[in-house]
Design an enzyme around this catalytic site. Structure first.
Site, PDB file in Angstrom:
ATOM      1  N   SER A  44      16.792  19.151  14.514  1.00 45.82           N
ATOM      2  CA  SER A  44      16.993  20.229  14.124  1.00 45.82           C
ATOM      3  C   SER A  44      17.429  21.266  14.885  1.00 45.82           C
ATOM      4  O   SER A  44      18.277  22.532  14.426  1.00 45.82           O
ATOM      5  CB  SER A  44      15.890  20.893  13.240  1.00 45.82           C
ATOM      6  OG  SER A  44      14.999  21.092  13.855  1.00 45.82           O
ATOM      7  N   ASP A 331      11.766  31.068  12.404  1.00 46.23           N
ATOM      8  CA  ASP A 331      10.928  30.704  11.374  1.00 46.23           C
ATOM      9  C   ASP A 331       9.475  30.153  11.936  1.00 46.23           C
ATOM     10  O   ASP A 331       8.928  29.663  11.329  1.00 46.23           O
ATOM     11  CB  ASP A 331      11.498  29.590  10.583  1.00 46.23           C
ATOM     12  CG  ASP A 331      12.069  28.517  11.338  1.00 46.23           C
ATOM     13  OD1 ASP A 331      11.545  28.456  12.531  1.00 46.23           O
ATOM     14  OD2 ASP A 331      12.791  27.817  10.572  1.00 46.23           O
ATOM     15  N   HIS A 334      12.014  27.267  14.788  1.00 43.19           N
ATOM     16  CA  HIS A 334      13.578  27.002  15.445  1.00 43.19           C
ATOM     17  C   HIS A 334      13.610  28.695  16.043  1.00 43.19           C
ATOM     18  O   HIS A 334      13.087  29.734  15.404  1.00 43.19           O
ATOM     19  CB  HIS A 334      14.309  26.901  14.329  1.00 43.19           C
ATOM     20  CG  HIS A 334      14.216  25.521  13.701  1.00 43.19           C
ATOM     21  ND1 HIS A 334      13.337  25.557  12.497  1.00 43.19           N
ATOM     22  CD2 HIS A 334      14.644  24.394  13.917  1.00 43.19           C
ATOM     23  CE1 HIS A 334      13.350  24.263  12.249  1.00 43.19           C
ATOM     24  NE2 HIS A 334      13.776  23.495  13.009  1.00 43.19           N
TER      25      HIS A 334
END
Length: 364
Positions: A44, A331, A334
């Site tokens: 991610s 968050d 990230h």
């Protein structure tokens, strides 16, 4: 608030904005005149929409608010590090391999998927699967589709790999000691070696390898750690055992790159120390105008971390920092666009790369 305090606050805000703009200016320098091609493999941290494409979902607000001003299928408020690197090479953002609607593969393909791991191999979206997807892409490209990478451009493509964070994080969920996690690292490194050799076998010559960041500095990990072990926290508030495992992974990854340079004489393998860059954001946060480097921008609970595993970013009840705020974590896992812009500028400085080459080396 008196006039003097207002003035000081205003000045600090203006300086912060100026610093941010300087960082962005340092990143977006389009010097590359040829059409560049990047094939990216990862999780991610560099996923530009693979996870939503694979699962048929979309990340909603507030993702994308800082730059795209709408959900961008990135787990970030704006651009990722990869996006900034693409801008620097004067190329379009990478399209996910699984994107079915008007994909643009002229500048390469992004095989990264949120949640991807190195092991186990041959499962959905693992590193080995991403390499197999790359091989399939080459087979389609060989048929001469106009929507794919040009054969001439393909010869000097850059192969980026940024993966391993999820493997380390996952190991800590079922292993109680850092030493036990470290024992598993050789199997991760072996799989990365197989991936690089597999890409090389299919013509890859230019490799750009990111090591993993300080896992123990992610607010998610700090907020949910075992609070009874006060000795497992470093001077900057990060979980020492997790960072020790990340550093052990990076040490072995660096050794692999050195080994492969000797083994594959006709390749260029650039090893980038992402750990040093990202840890510097925490350790020297005031240098970057960051007041609370371990505080989450999009989360819940307030200081010191604003992270609650029951009410995370994108869930009802979460709170948002001011859009102009200087935060490292978006968050809890990230990074924010603000942090990503700084990291990208550090990468492009070549001060953290071995050998000290920047991406424009591949423009010639």
């Amino acid at each position: 608030m008196n006039m003097k305090m207002r003035s000081r606050t205003s000045c600090k805000f203006i300086l912060l904005v100026c610093f941010w703009m300087c960082q962005l200016a340092n990143v977006v320098v389009c010097e590359c005149s040829k059409n560049m091609v990047i094939f990216n493999f990862g999780d991610s941290n560099s996923d530009t929409g693979g996870y939503p494409a694979a699962h048929g979902i979309r990340f909603g607000y507030p993702d994308g608010r800082a730059f795209f001003h709408q959900p961008s299928d990135r787990l970030c408020d704006g651009r990722l590090i990869l996006d900034f690197l693409c801008e620097n090479l004067n190329m379009s953002y990478l399209t996910p391999y699984l994107e079915s609607v008007r994909p643009n593969f002229k500048n390469g393909v992004n095989f990264a998927i949120g949640g991807a791991t190195i092991l186990p191999k041959n499962v959905l979206f693992s590193l080995s699967t991403q390499v197999l997807q790359f091989v399939r892409f080459l087979q389609l490209q060989s048929k001469g589709s106009e929507e794919l990478v040009d054969k001439v451009d393909l010869k000097k493509a850059i192969y980026m790999i940024d993966i391993g964070q999820n493997d380390l994080a996952g190991a800590f969920t079922y292993l109680s000691q850092a030493s036990q996690v470290i024992e598993k690292i050789p199997s991760f490194i072996s799989e990365i070696q197989d991936a690089i050799l597999g890409i090389y076998k299919h013509g890859g010559k230019n490799f750009w390898i990111h090591n993993t960041g300080p896992l123990g500095c992610l607010p998610q990990k700090i907020a949910t750690r075992n609070a009874s072990n006060s000795n497992d926290v470093d001077d900057h508030g990060c979980v020492k055992s997790m960072n020790e495992a990340a550093q052990a992974f990076n040490h072995q990854l660096r050794a692999l790159c050195e080994q492969l340079r000797l083994q594959m004489k006709d390749t260029t393998i650039v090893y980038v120390d992402m750990y040093a860059i990202k840890y510097d954001l925490i350790a020297n946060s005031s240098t970057y105008g960051i007041q609370n480097p371990l505080m989450v921008c999009c989360g819940y609970g307030g200081p010191p971390y604003n992270y609650n595993s029951n009410i995370t970013c994108r869930q009802s009840g979460c709170t948002l920092c001011e859009e102009s705020g200087a935060y490292v974590s978006w968050d809890g896992v990230h990074y924010t666009e603000f942090a990503n812009s700084i990291v990208a500028s550090k990468i492009l400085s070549t001060n953290y790369s071995t050998p000290p080459l920047d991406l424009h080396h591949f423009c010639t």
